[in-house]
Design an enzyme around this catalytic site. Structure first.
Site, PDB file in Angstrom:
ATOM      1  N   ARG A  78       0.857  -1.191   0.000  1.00  0.00           N
ATOM      2  CA  ARG A  78       0.000   0.000   0.000  1.00  0.00           C
ATOM      3  C   ARG A  78       0.893   1.240   0.000  1.00  0.00           C
ATOM      4  O   ARG A  78       1.722   1.390   0.896  1.00  0.00           O
ATOM      5  CB  ARG A  78      -0.905  -0.010   1.243  1.00  0.00           C
ATOM      6  CG  ARG A  78      -1.696   1.254   1.412  1.00  0.00           C
ATOM      7  CD  ARG A  78      -2.594   1.262   2.648  1.00  0.00           C
ATOM      8  NE  ARG A  78      -3.215   2.574   2.709  1.00  0.00           N
ATOM      9  CZ  ARG A  78      -3.169   3.407   3.749  1.00  0.00           C
ATOM     10  NH1 ARG A  78      -2.579   3.049   4.877  1.00  0.00           N
ATOM     11  NH2 ARG A  78      -3.732   4.577   3.677  1.00  0.00           N
ATOM     12  N   HIS A 122      -2.662  10.992   0.976  1.00  0.00           N
ATOM     13  CA  HIS A 122      -2.042  10.741   2.277  1.00  0.00           C
ATOM     14  C   HIS A 122      -1.295  12.025   2.650  1.00  0.00           C
ATOM     15  O   HIS A 122      -0.087  12.013   2.849  1.00  0.00           O
ATOM     16  CB  HIS A 122      -1.141   9.515   2.214  1.00  0.00           C
ATOM     17  CG  HIS A 122      -0.838   8.893   3.547  1.00  0.00           C
ATOM     18  ND1 HIS A 122      -1.029   7.552   3.817  1.00  0.00           N
ATOM     19  CD2 HIS A 122      -0.347   9.418   4.687  1.00  0.00           C
ATOM     20  CE1 HIS A 122      -0.650   7.280   5.071  1.00  0.00           C
ATOM     21  NE2 HIS A 122      -0.227   8.411   5.619  1.00  0.00           N
ATOM     22  N   GLU A 167      -7.100   8.587   6.644  1.00  0.00           N
ATOM     23  CA  GLU A 167      -7.315   9.251   7.935  1.00  0.00           C
ATOM     24  C   GLU A 167      -7.800  10.690   7.799  1.00  0.00           C
ATOM     25  O   GLU A 167      -7.116  11.641   8.236  1.00  0.00           O
ATOM     26  CB  GLU A 167      -6.029   9.216   8.770  1.00  0.00           C
ATOM     27  CG  GLU A 167      -5.479   7.825   8.995  1.00  0.00           C
ATOM     28  CD  GLU A 167      -4.252   7.801   9.902  1.00  0.00           C
ATOM     29  OE1 GLU A 167      -3.753   8.876  10.289  1.00  0.00           O
ATOM     30  OE2 GLU A 167      -3.789   6.692  10.229  1.00  0.00           O
ATOM     31  N   ASN A 300      -7.107   1.936  10.207  1.00  0.00           N
ATOM     32  CA  ASN A 300      -5.776   2.138  10.795  1.00  0.00           C
ATOM     33  C   ASN A 300      -5.949   2.108  12.307  1.00  0.00           C
ATOM     34  O   ASN A 300      -6.674   2.938  12.871  1.00  0.00           O
ATOM     35  CB  ASN A 300      -5.186   3.489  10.392  1.00  0.00           C
ATOM     36  CG  ASN A 300      -4.805   3.525   8.922  1.00  0.00           C
ATOM     37  OD1 ASN A 300      -4.934   2.535   8.211  1.00  0.00           O
ATOM     38  ND2 ASN A 300      -4.332   4.668   8.468  1.00  0.00           N
ATOM     39  N   TYR A 302      -3.956   1.671  16.144  1.00  0.00           N
ATOM     40  CA  TYR A 302      -2.677   1.664  16.856  1.00  0.00           C
ATOM     41  C   TYR A 302      -2.793   1.458  18.362  1.00  0.00           C
ATOM     42  O   TYR A 302      -1.979   0.759  18.950  1.00  0.00           O
ATOM     43  CB  TYR A 302      -1.928   2.986  16.612  1.00  0.00           C
ATOM     44  CG  TYR A 302      -1.361   3.070  15.222  1.00  0.00           C
ATOM     45  CD1 TYR A 302      -0.103   2.552  14.925  1.00  0.00           C
ATOM     46  CD2 TYR A 302      -2.098   3.636  14.188  1.00  0.00           C
ATOM     47  CE1 TYR A 302       0.413   2.610  13.639  1.00  0.00           C
ATOM     48  CE2 TYR A 302      -1.596   3.691  12.892  1.00  0.00           C
ATOM     49  CZ  TYR A 302      -0.341   3.178  12.624  1.00  0.00           C
ATOM     50  OH  TYR A 302       0.164   3.215  11.352  1.00  0.00           O
ATOM     51  N   GLU A 361      -3.326  -0.120   8.262  1.00  0.00           N
ATOM     52  CA  GLU A 361      -2.124   0.243   9.031  1.00  0.00           C
ATOM     53  C   GLU A 361      -2.228  -0.329  10.436  1.00  0.00           C
ATOM     54  O   GLU A 361      -3.279  -0.230  11.071  1.00  0.00           O
ATOM     55  CB  GLU A 361      -1.969   1.766   9.185  1.00  0.00           C
ATOM     56  CG  GLU A 361      -1.485   2.487   7.970  1.00  0.00           C
ATOM     57  CD  GLU A 361      -1.315   3.988   8.227  1.00  0.00           C
ATOM     58  OE1 GLU A 361      -1.044   4.391   9.377  1.00  0.00           O
ATOM     59  OE2 GLU A 361      -1.471   4.741   7.259  1.00  0.00           O
TER      60      GLU A 361
HETATM   61  O1  IFM Z   1       2.990   7.515  10.016  1.00  0.00           O
HETATM   62  C1  IFM Z   1       1.621   7.573  10.237  1.00  0.00           C
HETATM   63  C2  IFM Z   1       0.850   7.408   8.950  1.00  0.00           C
HETATM   64  O2  IFM Z   1       1.227   8.329   7.991  1.00  0.00           O
HETATM   65  C3  IFM Z   1      -0.624   7.570   9.207  1.00  0.00           C
HETATM   66  N1  IFM Z   1      -1.055   6.715  10.286  1.00  0.00           N
HETATM   67  C4  IFM Z   1      -0.302   6.701  11.496  1.00  0.00           C
HETATM   68  C5  IFM Z   1       1.170   6.503  11.200  1.00  0.00           C
HETATM   69  C6  IFM Z   1       1.985   6.514  12.517  1.00  0.00           C
HETATM   70  O3  IFM Z   1       1.825   7.728  13.160  1.00  0.00           O
END
Ligand code: IFM
Length: 454
Positions: A78, A122, A167, A300, A302, A361
Site C-alpha cells: 500500500r 495521504h 485518515e 488504521n 494503533y 495500518e
Molecule cells: O505515520 C503515520 C501514517 O502516515 C498515518 N497513520 C499513522 C502513522 C503513525 O503515526
C-alpha cells in the site's frame, strides 16, 4: 500450549507507506510544492528541523525497494500518490513525469507478484491549492476529482484496489484544529468544514475510479483507535462521547449513510470547542454523495485512549490519555492494546456492517538499532504485531469480514511532526547511507506470510 492461528485462504498480507514519508525527490521532474514541503521547511514545525526532501530516497531507489518487498514475501504493498507530482499546482496541467513514475512503480510491483493498493490522498496537498484556501474551500474537492481522473485513467488498467483518503480525521483535526500537522491551523470550526470537503471529495471520486478502473475495489481508510471512559462517572462518559463523536462517528457515520452525528455539534458548542453549530456548507445532495457504497473500509489501528473530563481546561479534545505503564507503551507514548483492535473490528462489523475490511495500518515505533552483528533485534515490535494479528484472527473467527493486513510501515521513514525521531519500519533505514536492513520483525513476518499464520 499455544495452538497455531491460521488465516483464511487468500488473506492478503502486506506493508504500507506514504509518498511524503518515503519518496524524497521533493522538487524533481516537475513536482510541485506540497503543504508538507512548506510546513517542514518552516522553522520549528518538525522535530530537529527534519524534512521529507530526501526521506528514504524511494523516488530513486524504488526498484531496490520492490526487490526488498519480494525478499520479504509481501503479497501486497500500500503506497500513496503525491498529488503535486501529477498536478503540480493541484489542477490544470498534468505532469507526465509524475504519471510515469507511478506507472513504472506499479509495473515493477506487478512483475514482482505484489498487488498494489493505491491511496490517493495521504496528506501532501499541493501548496497552490492551500493558497486558495485548501480543504476549507469546496473547489479543492473539485480539484481532487480532477486529480483522481488523471491518475486513475493512467493506472486504472493495472491497479485494482484504491483508497481515496487516508485518515481524514487526522487531516482535518491534527492539521487544522490541533495544528501539529500541515497546514498548522488551530480552528475546530474550520476543521469541521474541512472534514466535510474531504468526505465530499471521497464521495465524488469513487465513481470516477470505478469508471476508469473496471472491476476495481474502492474504499476509504479511517483511523479508529479504541477509546473508553476513564471511569464510570457521567462526566467521563460525556468526554468519551465527545471524543468518539469527533474522531470516529463524525467520519464513519456519513460514510456509512447515516449523516453527521449532530450531538457532536451540540456538545462541541456547549464545551466552547466550536462557535458555530450550523453547517451551511453541507449542500443538498452532499450526504448522498458521501454515502456512496464502497467495496471495503480501511482501518488504521494503533492504540487505546481513556477519556477524562478532569483535564486541566476541561476541554474534551484532550481525551486521548491513559495511565502510563512502560511495558505497555511504544515510543510514540501510545498504549499497546490489542483487544482494542478486536473491539473496533467488531464495531465496524456489527454497528456499521462494513462489507469488507482491511487493516490498512498497524504497527509500533521502537528505535532498536542494528547490533554488532548487523541484526536488528526488535522483539517488542514483533510482540506487538503478533498480539495484534491474534486479535485480528479472533475477529475473523467471530465473523468479521477482514480480508487483509498492512503493517505500518515497510521501512523507517519521516514520521510527520516527529521527523526521523520515531521509527515504525520493519526494515531499518540508515538515513546517512540509505542502507536498508530487515529487522527481526520483518523476518518473522516473512514466516507468518509463508505459513498464512503463526
Ligand atoms: O505515520 C503515520 C501514517 O502516515 C498515518 N497513520 C499513522 C502513522 C503513525 O503515526
Amino acid at each position: 500450549m499455544t495452538s497455531k492461528l491460521t488465516f483464511p485462504t487468500g488473506f492478503l498480507w502486506g506493508a504500507a507507506t506514504a509518498s511524503y514519508q518515503i519518496e524524497g525527490g521533493w522538487n524533481e521532474d516537475g513536482k510541485g510544492e506540497s503543504i508538507w514541503d512548506r510546513f517542514s521547511h518552516t522553522p520549528d514545525k518538525v522535530k530537529n528541523g527534519d524534512t521529507g526532501d530526501v526521506a528514504c530516497d524511494h523516488y530513486h531507489r524504488w526498484p531496490e525497494d520492490i526487490a526488498l518487498m519480494k525478499t520479504l514475501g509481501l503479497q501486497s504493498y500500500r503506497f500513496s500518490i503525491a498529488w503535486p507530482r501529477i498536478l503540480p499546482t493541484g489542477r490544470g496541467t498534468v505532469n507526465p513525469a509524475g504519471l510515469d513514475f507511478y506507472s513504472r512503480l506499479v509495473d515493477g510491483l506487478l512483475d514482482a507478484g505484489i498487488t498494489p493498493f493505491v491511496t490517493l490522498y495521504h496528506w501532501d496537498l499541493p501548496q497552490a491549492l492551500q493558497d486558495e484556501g485548501g480543504w476549507e474551500v469546496r473547489s479543492t474537492a473539485e480539484a481532487f476529482v480532477e486529480y483522481t481522473e488523471a491518475i486513475s485513467r493512467r493506472l486504472g488498467d493495472r491497479v485494482k484496489n484504491w483508497i481515496t483518503h487516508n485518515e481524514p480525521a487526522v487531516v482535518a483535526f491534527v492539521g487544522n484544529w490541533i495544528g501539529e500537522h500541515a497546514p498548522g491551523k488551530k480552528d475546530l470550526d474550520a476543521a469541521l468544514k474541512i472534514s466535510h470537503h474531504l468526505l465530499l471529495s471521497h464521495g465524488w471520486a469513487v465513481p470516477v475510479i470505478r469508471q476508469n478502473s473496471p472491476g476495481a475495489e474502492v474504499g476509504i481508510t479511517l483511523n479508529i483507535n479504541y477509546t473508553q471512559p476513564a471511569s464510570l462517572s457521567p462526566a467521563d462518559y460525556t468526554a468519551y462521547r465527545v471524543g468518539d463523536g469527533l474522531w470516529t462517528r463524525w467520519f464513519a457515520d456519513p460514510v456509512f449513510g447515516r449523516g453527521y452525528p449532530l450531538d457532536v455539534l451540540t456538545s462541541g458548542k456547549k464545551f466552547g470547542l466550536i462557535q458555530d453549530d450550523q453547517m451551511p456548507y453541507v449542500l443538498p445532495g452532499d450526504l448522498d454523495a458521501i454515502a456512496v457504497p464502497t467495496d471495503f473500509i480501511g482501518l488504521n489501528y494503533y492504540n487505546r485512549g481513556l477519556a477524562r473530563a478532569d483535564v486541566p481546561d476541561n476541554a474534551p479534545q484532550t481525551v486521548f490519555q491513559a495511565p502510563k505503564d512502560p511495558d505497555h507503551w511504544t515510543e510514540m507514548d501510545w498504549e499497546i492494546y490489542p483487544d482494542g483492535l478486536f473491539n473496533i473490528l467488531m464495531r465496524l462489523h456489527v454497528e456499521y456492517q462494513a462489507p469488507k475490511i482491511y487493516v490498512t495500518e498497524n504497527g509500533a515505533s521502537y528505535s532498536t538499532p542494528p547490533n554488532d552483528e548487523g541484526r536488528v533485534p526488535d522483539q517488542r515490535r514483533l510482540n506487538y504485531l503478533r498480539s495484534h494479528f491474534a486479535a485480528a484472527h479472533k475477529a475473523i473467527e467471530c465473523g468479521v469480514p477482514l480480508s487483509g493486513y498492512f503493517v505500518w510501515s515497510l521501512m523507517d521513514n519521516f514520521e510527520w511532526a516527529f521527523g526521523y525521531a520515531q521509527r515504525f519500519g520493519i526494515v531499518w533505514v540508515d538515513f546517512e547511507t540509505q542502507q536498508r536492513t530487515p529487522k527481526d520483525s520483518a523476518l518473522w513476518y516473512k514466516q507468518v506470510i509463508t505459513d498464512n499464520g503463526f
